[in-house]
Motif scaffolding. Structure first.
Motif, PDB file in Angstrom:
ATOM      1  N   PRO A 110       0.808  -1.221   0.000  1.00 47.91           N
ATOM      2  CA  PRO A 110       0.000   0.000   0.000  1.00 47.91           C
ATOM      3  C   PRO A 110       0.841   1.272   0.000  1.00 47.91           C
ATOM      4  O   PRO A 110       1.896   1.337   0.636  1.00 47.91           O
ATOM      5  N   TRP A 111       0.344   2.282  -0.731  1.00 48.92           N
ATOM      6  CA  TRP A 111       1.021   3.580  -0.795  1.00 48.92           C
ATOM      7  C   TRP A 111       0.842   4.327   0.520  1.00 48.92           C
ATOM      8  O   TRP A 111      -0.232   4.290   1.107  1.00 48.92           O
ATOM      9  N   VAL A 112       1.897   5.013   0.963  1.00 49.83           N
ATOM     10  CA  VAL A 112       1.758   5.825   2.177  1.00 49.83           C
ATOM     11  C   VAL A 112       2.285   7.241   1.970  1.00 49.83           C
ATOM     12  O   VAL A 112       2.500   7.974   2.926  1.00 49.83           O
ATOM     13  N   GLY A 113       2.528   7.621   0.721  1.00 48.62           N
ATOM     14  CA  GLY A 113       3.018   8.975   0.452  1.00 48.62           C
ATOM     15  C   GLY A 113       4.414   9.190   0.988  1.00 48.62           C
ATOM     16  O   GLY A 113       5.251   8.291   0.942  1.00 48.62           O
ATOM     17  N   THR A 114       4.663  10.367   1.526  1.00 50.10           N
ATOM     18  CA  THR A 114       6.027  10.731   1.928  1.00 50.10           C
ATOM     19  C   THR A 114       6.283  10.492   3.416  1.00 50.10           C
ATOM     20  O   THR A 114       7.189  11.073   3.995  1.00 50.10           O
TER      21      THR A 114
END
Lengths: 291, 318
Positions: free
Chosen positions: B70-74
């Motif tokens: 899953p993507w979590v950004g920065t």
């Protein structure tokens, strides 16, 4: 080169350089002396440049223990297999890209150069190897360093110095590119092949990071990994935990064991040193002509 | 090549297509040789990991894989830039590199200039042979030798120090001495070898130039300053860019073998931290973020250095 100027300066420079050279090799001589000395002499700090109470016990124990022997076998397998794969792969990609008329050549070369400037880094490469199921195999070490970009350029430059007239004549006679590579190019490239074989082999023998990274099973560790583990756990003055200390360090002076392991790990390099010097210097020259 | 290109320009589209097909067919064996290596190595093990840096923006889990986590950004970057350890390892990496640049980079140049003054070829060759040796040895071997030489209890260096009446020095455990050991060991490893390229450059200098200044009464120091050094300026410039390009990429093997917990405050650098936290403590995404940071700085440095060298009028690398 003939220079004017006083003799004194020449002598002083010669003396200075001789001292530098001596300082560079004395440490090796000290380690060799330690490896052949008795534990008592090592602990009481009596060994300088010659063995004190000469004996082979450290080597005998290392041999009997078997761990170091197995790690040496692993190093040989890793080096021989890796170098073979390196040479085949480097030749197969360098030869086509040395042909000026190949379509897409610039794109391929550009993409290869870019890998010298930017990389995904340790973690993404490790994760890829993990996903491919290559952890704890030599393939992880072999495949992630299959072609050194630097060596690729040396090989390509060498191939492109072979006169085109030789290959054109064969092509007119109906020879295909495989034939041209095997029968014409390779026999003329023996110096380059020798150089790169040595480059790759020394690299495999000496490096420990990739093995340490991809291979956690100690039965597959190479001699350099074993040596690093010894070094990082050996000195009682250091605070490092002795958890990863090998069996070896229990029944002998750690300093003696380490010295003997260093000597053993270095012997193969010293055996090929005369060739190394000759071919490596050549390799550096070819490499510096272009790129 | 240029002839065929100009010919093609004048041709119609179909003719060009036909020529392309013809060329591809003519070189089919060449493509059959190189494509397996190009795709199997350069694409798979170099370009896929470049895409794989996206795990720095994901929460990487082995089960989900490189492309499915899953993507979590920065988030990882924010954590990284706020952590005090980041400042420490960045400072250590830059400082050790700076020391290398100041002390290690000029060492082979000085050695080469001195070797050039040795009149006897046999003596010169012997010196070179000896000085190359450390370059061919593993950092595992060199590190082992250094640590045993400097050991406070059994090392020969401290034996000498004590025989002179001083207290033994804990070189490897002292945060003051460790960087010195690091730099000296780097010089030991590569200074001799580094002379090859400079000696080659020196031998390419026109002997008439020396003749000319000698007539003007220049001594050896002035000859070195006015002829030899300017003669190898291009080589120095190129090697300097190569060094600057690697400015943020300290060799892992040298640092790791010399490192120990007592000196971590000066000896922990980006790659060793990535290995320790990323692989030993399995924080993949967090350390991938650090790795990406390093790669981007590295890329910017090489491009800047190359541009600088070109602006100076020397030939750049690309």
């Amino acid at each position: 080169m003939v220079q004017t100027g006083s003799r004194t300066v020449t002598v002083l420079i010669g003396f200075f350089l001789a001292t530098v050279a001596l300082l560079m090799v004395l440490p090796f001589i000290n380690v060799i002396a330690v490896s052949f000395s008795s534990s008592r002499a090592i602990v009481s700090n009596e060994v300088t440049l010659w063995p004190v109470e000469f004996n082979l016990r450290t080597y005998q124990n290392l041999y009997r223990d078997g761990n170091l022997i197995r790690s040496l076998q692993n190093s040989v397998i890793l080096t021989v297999g890796g170098t073979l794969l390196n040479m085949v792969a480097t030749t197969l990609i360098a030869f086509p890209l040395s042909r000026p008329g190949l379509r897409g050549r610039k794109v391929f070369l550009g993409m290869i150069i870019f890998t010298m400037l930017f990389s995904g880094g340790i973690i993404p490469t490790y994760v890829l190897v993990q996903q491919l199921g290559l952890l704890n195999t030599f393939w992880a070490v072999w495949l992630t360093a299959l072609v050194s970009t630097w060596n690729f350029f040396i090989m390509k430059t060498f191939f492109s110095t072979i006169p085109a007239s030789l290959t054109e004549a064969a092509a007119i006679d109906g020879a295909n590119d495989v034939y041209i590579l095997v029968r014409i190019i390779l026999p003329l490239s023996l110096p380059a092949i020798a150089t790169l074989t040595l480059f790759y082999a020394v690299g495999h023998w000496n490096s420990y990071f990739n093995v340490m990274l991809y291979i956690t099973r100690s039965r597959l560790h190479t001699v350099m990994v074993v040596l690093v583990q010894m070094i990082r756990s050996v000195d009682p003055q250091l605070l490092e935990t002795a958890a990863d200390a090998t069996e070896l360090t229990r029944f002998m002076t750690p300093e003696g064991v380490q010295a003997a392991a260093i000597v053993i790990a270095t012997v193969p390099i010293m055996l090929v040193y005369p060739f190394l010097q000759k071919y490596f210097v050549k390799g550096v020259m070819i490499g510096s002509l272009k790129q | 090549m240029s002839v065929t290109t100009t010919q093609i320009v004048g041709l119609s589209r179909e003719r060009r297509r036909a020529k392309l097909r013809q060329d591809l067919y003519r070189d089919r064996y060449l493509y059959a040789m190189m494509l397996p290596v190009f795709i199997g190595f350069f694409v798979l093990f170099r370009y896929v990991p470049m895409y794989g840096v996206t795990i720095a923006f994901r929460n990487y889990r082995i089960i989900d894989g490189m492309f499915g986590s899953p993507w979590v950004g920065t988030r990882h970057f924010e954590r990284l830039f706020r952590s005090p350890e980041f400042v420490l390892i960045l400072r250590n990496t830059l400082l050790l590199n700076l020391y290398q640049l100041i002390f290690q980079f000029p060492a082979p140049i000085i050695l080469a200039l001195l070797l050039n003054e040795v009149p006897k070829p046999g003596f010169k060759r012997t010196l070179q042979s000896v000085m190359y040796v450390p370059y061919f040895l593993s950092w595992a071997v060199l590190g082992g030798i250094i640590i045993s030489l400097l050991s406070p209890s059994t090392g020969i260096v401290n034996a000498i120090i004590q025989s002179l009446g001083f207290e033994p020095i804990f070189f490897m455990m002292s945060t003051r001495w460790w960087p010195v050991v690091f730099i000296v060991s780097g010089i030991w490893n590569s200074a001799g070898w580094g002379t090859i390229i400079y000696l080659a450059a020196i031998s390419g200098i026109d002997p008439q130039l020396y003749e000319a200044v000698r007539i003007d009464g220049a001594n050896r120091l002035r000859q070195t300053w006015h002829i030899t050094l300017p003669g190898i300026r291009g080589t120095i410039a190129i090697l300097l860019i190569l060094n600057l390009g690697r400015f943020i990429d300290l060799g892992f093997e040298q640092v790791w073998v010399l490192q120990n917990p007592a000196v971590r405050s000066v000896a922990e650098v980006i790659p060793t931290y990535v290995y320790r936290i990323g692989l030993q403590a399995m924080q993949y995404s967090y350390t991938a973020a650090l790795g990406l940071f390093q790669s981007l700085i590295g890329l910017a440095l090489v491009l800047t250095a190359n541009w600088t060298i070109r602006a100076m009028g020397e030939e750049g690398l690309f």
